[in-house]
Design an enzyme around this catalytic site. Structure first.
Site, PDB file in Angstrom:
ATOM      1  CG  HIS A   1     -12.069   7.815 -12.757  1.00 59.27           C
ATOM      2  ND1 HIS A   1     -13.427   7.205 -12.603  1.00 59.27           N
ATOM      3  CD2 HIS A   1     -11.615   6.764 -13.491  1.00 59.27           C
ATOM      4  CE1 HIS A   1     -13.551   6.009 -13.226  1.00 59.27           C
ATOM      5  NE2 HIS A   1     -12.512   5.641 -13.742  1.00 59.27           N
TER       6      HIS A   1
ATOM      7  CD  GLU B   1      -8.614  -0.007   0.669  1.00 55.72           C
ATOM      8  OE1 GLU B   1      -8.316   1.193   1.018  1.00 55.72           O
ATOM      9  OE2 GLU B   1      -7.781  -0.787   1.182  1.00 55.72           O
TER      10      GLU B   1
ATOM     11  CB  CYS C   1      -0.975   0.178   1.236  1.00 57.44           C
ATOM     12  SG  CYS C   1      -2.161  -1.289   1.146  1.00 57.44           S
TER      13      CYS C   1
END
EC number: 4.-.-.-
Length: 117
Positions: free
Chosen positions: A69, A107, A25
């Protein structure tokens, strides 16, 4: 207690810079997020709803305008973890709909974070 939930989707990138360099991550990556808002009430309104699902459309607009986005490091205060996002969306929703009882953020299909006061 009556509870309703509505699900919203968006795609975004993020990077958790505070993690060790070898943590996956810590690298720039993206997710297809799912946000689920839950509202609860002990009684139904005069129309028989906790709240009309249509009333939640402003959350879709907010997500589309500010998160979809985007690079989450640029739009979040603090680390862009699922936990912090759940809290952020909870505060945003609760300010508009006091019957907001929880927000979940996913996620991946196998990972969820929830904020429930």
């Amino acid at each position: 207690m009556f509870r309703i939930r509505k699900e919203f989707h968006f795609s975004a990138s993020h990077q958790l810079d505070h993690l060790p360099a070898d943590h996956q991550c810590a690298r720039l990556h993206g997710h297809n997020y799912i946000v689920v808002v839950e509202l609860a009430a002990e009684t139904l309104n005069e129309d028989g709803f906790v709240r009309d699902y249509h009333d939640l459309k402003p959350l879709k607009t907010y997500i589309d305008d500010h998160f979809d986005h985007r690079h989450l490091n640029d739009v979040m205060d603090g680390p862009s973890t699922a936990e912090n996002m759940a809290l952020h969306f909870y505060k945003w929703c609760h300010a508009r709909w006091p019957e907001t009882s929880a927000v979940l953020v996913s996620e991946t299909p196998k990972t969820w974070a929830e904020y429930r006061p």
